[in-house]
Design an enzyme around this catalytic site. Sequence first.
Site, PDB file in Angstrom:
ATOM      1  N   GLU A  89       0.833  -1.215   0.000  1.00  0.00           N
ATOM      2  CA  GLU A  89       0.000   0.000   0.000  1.00  0.00           C
ATOM      3  C   GLU A  89       0.864   1.261   0.000  1.00  0.00           C
ATOM      4  OE1 GLU A  89      -3.082   0.129  -0.534  1.00  0.00           O
ATOM      5  OE2 GLU A  89      -3.916  -1.821   0.050  1.00  0.00           O
ATOM      6  N   ARG A 139       0.716   3.842  -3.147  1.00  0.00           N
ATOM      7  CA  ARG A 139       0.124   5.158  -2.865  1.00  0.00           C
ATOM      8  C   ARG A 139       1.200   6.221  -2.677  1.00  0.00           C
ATOM      9  NH1 ARG A 139      -5.616   4.079   0.163  1.00  0.00           N
ATOM     10  NH2 ARG A 139      -5.688   1.858  -0.202  1.00  0.00           N
ATOM     11  N   ASP A 157      -4.947  -9.438  -8.897  1.00  0.00           N
ATOM     12  CA  ASP A 157      -5.215  -8.449  -9.957  1.00  0.00           C
ATOM     13  C   ASP A 157      -4.018  -7.689 -10.543  1.00  0.00           C
ATOM     14  OD1 ASP A 157      -5.040  -7.177  -7.480  1.00  0.00           O
ATOM     15  OD2 ASP A 157      -6.946  -6.141  -7.589  1.00  0.00           O
ATOM     16  N   GLU A 201     -12.028   0.955 -10.576  1.00  0.00           N
ATOM     17  CA  GLU A 201     -11.612   0.096 -11.693  1.00  0.00           C
ATOM     18  C   GLU A 201     -12.532   0.133 -12.902  1.00  0.00           C
ATOM     19  OE1 GLU A 201     -11.382  -0.652  -8.491  1.00  0.00           O
ATOM     20  OE2 GLU A 201      -9.325  -1.304  -8.152  1.00  0.00           O
ATOM     21  N   THR A 203      -0.691   1.356 -10.404  1.00  0.00           N
ATOM     22  CA  THR A 203      -2.005   0.797 -10.078  1.00  0.00           C
ATOM     23  C   THR A 203      -2.851   1.749  -9.225  1.00  0.00           C
ATOM     24  OG1 THR A 203      -3.152  -1.245  -9.436  1.00  0.00           O
ATOM     25  CG2 THR A 203      -1.376  -0.482  -7.973  1.00  0.00           C
TER      26      THR A 203
END
Length: 447
Positions: free
Chosen positions: A111, A115, A238, A354, A438
């Site tokens: 994360e 981010r 994913d 998404e 992502t």
Amino acid sequence: MKISLTVIVIFFSIASSQPKRIVGADSIANEVKKEFLHSWNAYKQYAWGADGVRPLSKKPYTWYDESLLMTPIDAFDTMILMGLTKEADEANLLLLSSLSFDKHLSVKNFEITIRILGGLLSAYQMTNEKKFLSMAEDLGNRLLPVFESKTGLPHVNVNLKTGVVEGDTTNPAETGTLLIEFGTLSKLTGKPIYYEKAKRALVETYKRRSAIGLVGQSIDVNTGKWTATNSHLGGLIDSYYEYLFKCWKLFGDEECKKMWDEGITAINNYLADTVRGELWYGRVDMNTGTKTIRAWGGLESFFPGLLAYSGDIERAKRLQLSSYAMWNKHGIEPESYDYVDQKVRRNGYPLRPEIIESAYYLYVLTGDTTYQQMGVTFFNSLKQYCRTDAGYAELKNVITKEKEDMMESFFFAETLKYLYLLFAPPSTLDLNSVVFNTEAHPIRKTW
Ligand code: DMJ
């Protein structure tokens, strides 16, 4: 530091051809910008300096004992893209004066990488502010101990101050969604170590694919053995696939392309599922290819965008129609959906981007305004069901529309960014000039 408009202008190159746009696209883009401001102003008023704001109680939240400024860092490049110079200056000042990683916190590597490291790298490229790069390097160095396992697969958590790692059970999304950020850090600092470590983690994951070319959803970093063998395109897997393709795009890494080619062949052979003539991708056992659950959901909905980006427009279009049908079943998408029975399996909607991301890729790559029309539906649902006095709230239940007191930073980084880009003038951003990580932080290949 004031963000100079010249830097912003240099960042965006004019798209070569002018695609068709729906009537009123400019005013929808402006409305999205207004909604971004509505949410940012709530953060400013109720949670300045925290990781984020709770949109019902109007209280701040932090992920750990101390804030890592998740919302400002995730929101920053969206502000620049939207031309929100005043807000970008405020966020810039806050980040440069207060963001520090010298903290006794055990953080989640995945994360923090997607981010914060991703956000700092795009902030650096967009503003030319060197401090963003030195902060990224400092963070990268503090995250590096995660790779010290027997296999090179990263541990889940690392203490930013001590380097002590925790968490031996991980998954392909967490082991394989690091190379855009760590690789870019190497390219921008000239230090190969970050690329090498993250690339190894990706390759070590790929090496453990089954005989039919699929990966599982849980793996032990010490033994390198799978601890759960279900294979799918949802959470835990994913973005592993996303980075195989994008790392080829960004770095020209042929090995990534080879891994992607093999991965997508296995996905199309074993996960693809046709129901009522619609294309879906289900869940199977990674070793046998036997279908286990025939479910799709909010996270999986990135895949039409990736299919389109990698050149498979036909499957992308069909799959986006399936995601869109799932969205329309209850007026907003559930986290998990049984596409055979057309019933909700997990009923939350955490403001995920998404499906909008896929509409954006499909619109840009086909020029078909159908995808802008879909965007109008997504935007209307968001306003109707999620808007509050203090931003936007996740939904606990897409059927009853009961809200949850949470607004994740990816709402600023991704959901509103892709929605804005779907309607904004094409000159706002040329998709050929960047690769999005992502978390939708655009990375420009400057090397
Ligand atoms: C984001 O943090 C990233 O897109 C990640 O890859 C998946 N989940 C969220 C958004 O839904």
